[in-house]
Design an enzyme around this catalytic site. Sequence first.
Site, PDB file in Angstrom:
ATOM      1  CE1 TYR A 223      -4.044   2.904   0.530  1.00 59.69           C
ATOM      2  CE2 TYR A 223      -2.114   3.314   2.312  1.00 59.69           C
ATOM      3  CZ  TYR A 223      -3.371   3.506   1.821  1.00 59.69           C
ATOM      4  OH  TYR A 223      -4.222   4.416   1.743  1.00 59.69           O
TER       5      TYR A 223
ATOM      6  CE  LYS B 225      -3.271   4.907  -1.925  1.00 59.72           C
ATOM      7  NZ  LYS B 225      -4.200   5.987  -2.452  1.00 59.72           N
TER       8      LYS B 225
ATOM      9  CB  THR C  75     -12.875   5.768   5.748  1.00 59.43           C
ATOM     10  OG1 THR C  75     -12.084   5.116   5.417  1.00 59.43           O
ATOM     11  CG2 THR C  75     -12.989   7.450   5.461  1.00 59.43           C
TER      12      THR C  75
HETATM   13  P1  NDP Z   1     -13.530   3.719   0.926  1.00 58.62           P
HETATM   14  O1  NDP Z   1     -12.697   2.275   1.472  1.00 58.62           O
HETATM   15  O2  NDP Z   1     -14.554   4.157   2.260  1.00 58.62           O
HETATM   16  O3  NDP Z   1     -13.957   3.914  -0.345  1.00 58.62           O
HETATM   17  C1  NDP Z   1     -13.525   3.691  -1.616  1.00 58.62           C
HETATM   18  C2  NDP Z   1     -14.086   3.500  -2.295  1.00 58.62           C
HETATM   19  O4  NDP Z   1     -13.112   3.095  -3.436  1.00 58.62           O
HETATM   20  C3  NDP Z   1     -15.266   3.540  -2.837  1.00 58.62           C
HETATM   21  O5  NDP Z   1     -16.390   4.125  -3.991  1.00 58.62           O
HETATM   22  C4  NDP Z   1     -15.113   2.004  -3.420  1.00 58.62           C
HETATM   23  O6  NDP Z   1     -16.044   1.874  -4.389  1.00 58.62           O
HETATM   24  C5  NDP Z   1     -14.649   2.674  -4.320  1.00 58.62           C
HETATM   25  N1  NDP Z   1     -13.685   1.226  -5.262  1.00 58.62           N
HETATM   26  C6  NDP Z   1     -13.089   0.458  -4.376  1.00 58.62           C
HETATM   27  N2  NDP Z   1     -12.510  -0.766  -5.192  1.00 58.62           N
HETATM   28  C7  NDP Z   1     -13.084  -0.540  -6.393  1.00 58.62           C
HETATM   29  C8  NDP Z   1     -12.652  -1.280  -7.334  1.00 58.62           C
HETATM   30  N3  NDP Z   1     -12.134  -2.324  -7.721  1.00 58.62           N
HETATM   31  N4  NDP Z   1     -13.726  -0.469  -9.122  1.00 58.62           N
HETATM   32  C9  NDP Z   1     -14.467   0.643  -7.883  1.00 58.62           C
HETATM   33  N5  NDP Z   1     -14.490   1.419  -7.087  1.00 58.62           N
HETATM   34  C10 NDP Z   1     -13.746   0.941  -5.967  1.00 58.62           C
HETATM   35  O7  NDP Z   1     -11.857   4.465   1.160  1.00 58.62           O
HETATM   36  P2  NDP Z   1     -11.399   5.691   1.732  1.00 58.62           P
HETATM   37  O8  NDP Z   1     -13.098   6.990   1.374  1.00 58.62           O
HETATM   38  O9  NDP Z   1     -11.195   5.396   3.337  1.00 58.62           O
HETATM   39  O10 NDP Z   1     -10.255   5.576   0.430  1.00 58.62           O
HETATM   40  C11 NDP Z   1     -10.382   6.567  -0.558  1.00 58.62           C
HETATM   41  C12 NDP Z   1      -8.966   7.178  -0.978  1.00 58.62           C
HETATM   42  O11 NDP Z   1      -7.835   7.833  -0.067  1.00 58.62           O
HETATM   43  C13 NDP Z   1      -8.702   5.397  -1.689  1.00 58.62           C
HETATM   44  O12 NDP Z   1      -7.514   6.149  -2.219  1.00 58.62           O
HETATM   45  C14 NDP Z   1      -7.729   5.400   0.165  1.00 58.62           C
HETATM   46  O13 NDP Z   1      -6.516   4.610  -0.459  1.00 58.62           O
HETATM   47  C15 NDP Z   1      -7.039   6.846   0.333  1.00 58.62           C
HETATM   48  N6  NDP Z   1      -6.716   7.260   1.800  1.00 58.62           N
HETATM   49  C16 NDP Z   1      -8.008   7.151   2.463  1.00 58.62           C
HETATM   50  C17 NDP Z   1      -6.764   7.492   3.978  1.00 58.62           C
HETATM   51  C18 NDP Z   1      -8.358   6.921   5.257  1.00 58.62           C
HETATM   52  O14 NDP Z   1      -7.549   6.820   6.623  1.00 58.62           O
HETATM   53  N7  NDP Z   1      -9.375   6.220   5.159  1.00 58.62           N
HETATM   54  C19 NDP Z   1      -5.588   7.180   4.543  1.00 58.62           C
HETATM   55  C20 NDP Z   1      -4.946   7.931   3.308  1.00 58.62           C
HETATM   56  C21 NDP Z   1      -5.423   7.451   1.930  1.00 58.62           C
HETATM   57  P3  NDP Z   1     -16.814  -0.107  -4.189  1.00 58.62           P
HETATM   58  O15 NDP Z   1     -16.613  -1.201  -3.378  1.00 58.62           O
HETATM   59  O16 NDP Z   1     -18.520  -0.406  -4.549  1.00 58.62           O
HETATM   60  O17 NDP Z   1     -16.577  -0.427  -5.667  1.00 58.62           O
END
Ligand code: NDP
Length: 254
Positions: free
Chosen positions: A159, A163, A194
């Site tokens: 991961y 990033k 989240t």
């Molecule tokens: P969530 O898991 O809550 O949301 C992820 C989103 O991505 C969902 O809408 C999911 O929808 C979509 N997604 C995942 N896999 C796929 C796929 N194969 N195809 C299409 N859509 C996909 O994550 P966060 O909101 O926490 O994270 C969002 C971003 O922020 C990510 O890139 C994460 O790495 C980054 N981030 C998050 C942090 C945190 O603390 N939460 C910290 C640092 C970075 P679905 O599963 O329905 O497809």
Amino acid sequence: MILERFKVTDKIAVVTGGTRGIGLSIAHALGEAGAKLVVTSRTDKFGGLESLQKANYNVSFFEADITDKQVPQKIVDYTLDKHGSIDILVNNAGVAQHGEMEEFNDDLLDKIMNINVDALFRMCRSAITPMKKQGEGVILNIGSISGLVSNIPQPQVAYNASKAAVHMITKSLASDFADQNIRVNAIAPGYFRTEMTSLPKENEHWYPTWDKMTPLGRMAETEEIGAAALFLCSPASSYVTGEVLVVDGGYTTR
Ligand code: NDP
């Protein structure tokens, strides 16, 4: 006058993974600032789409697995067919996977890289051509503090590497396409509450470490990222490109 610069009225914005978590918060910020939204994900099981519709934004949903190699181009084509342009692309969809190096098999490695890096690369590649034709465009990639420092206590080498790649894709594209009036930036979030950071019982003891490592002493709520994203997607940041904006409660100061 200055608030005018944060408006994205009638701009066409694609937000991948825009149905929950950080992506949903960014979609709300862009919608409130006037953008027409195309949100994508595999499902809408948390009702994010409904919340965007209830807010009366112009929003459509593209339901697909972004790791399918054809999907990024399809998302861009759908957006162009529907709206005639793609002005803002937010590459937010991502997955996290923890695990000790010795047990981190190829399937897990592929899963991380396929979505966090390859799909994001393809989304940028598909969006750049119409943005060049339009003579302008904005891309915002969601990286992570994990691309800057090695978080503890969880082991997550893949991961972190994915990033760091997002940050470097951001800088490379910013440099390559600045002369086409395309700005490319990233946000590196710290710990946000989240689905991704909703830990199983056996790992709940990680939370106090995360809080302790964060000078502000807590995880962030998703509402705390929308304004930063809007800044980078709007004319307010017209002279900012190639930047990785850290939104982490101070985590990376230590
Ligand atoms: P969530 O898991 O809550 O949301 C992820 C989103 O991505 C969902 O809408 C999911 O929808 C979509 N997604 C995942 N896999 C796929 C796929 N194969 N195809 C299409 N859509 C996909 O994550 P966060 O909101 O926490 O994270 C969002 C971003 O922020 C990510 O890139 C994460 O790495 C980054 N981030 C998050 C942090 C945190 O603390 N939460 C910290 C640092 C970075 P679905 O599963 O329905 O497809």
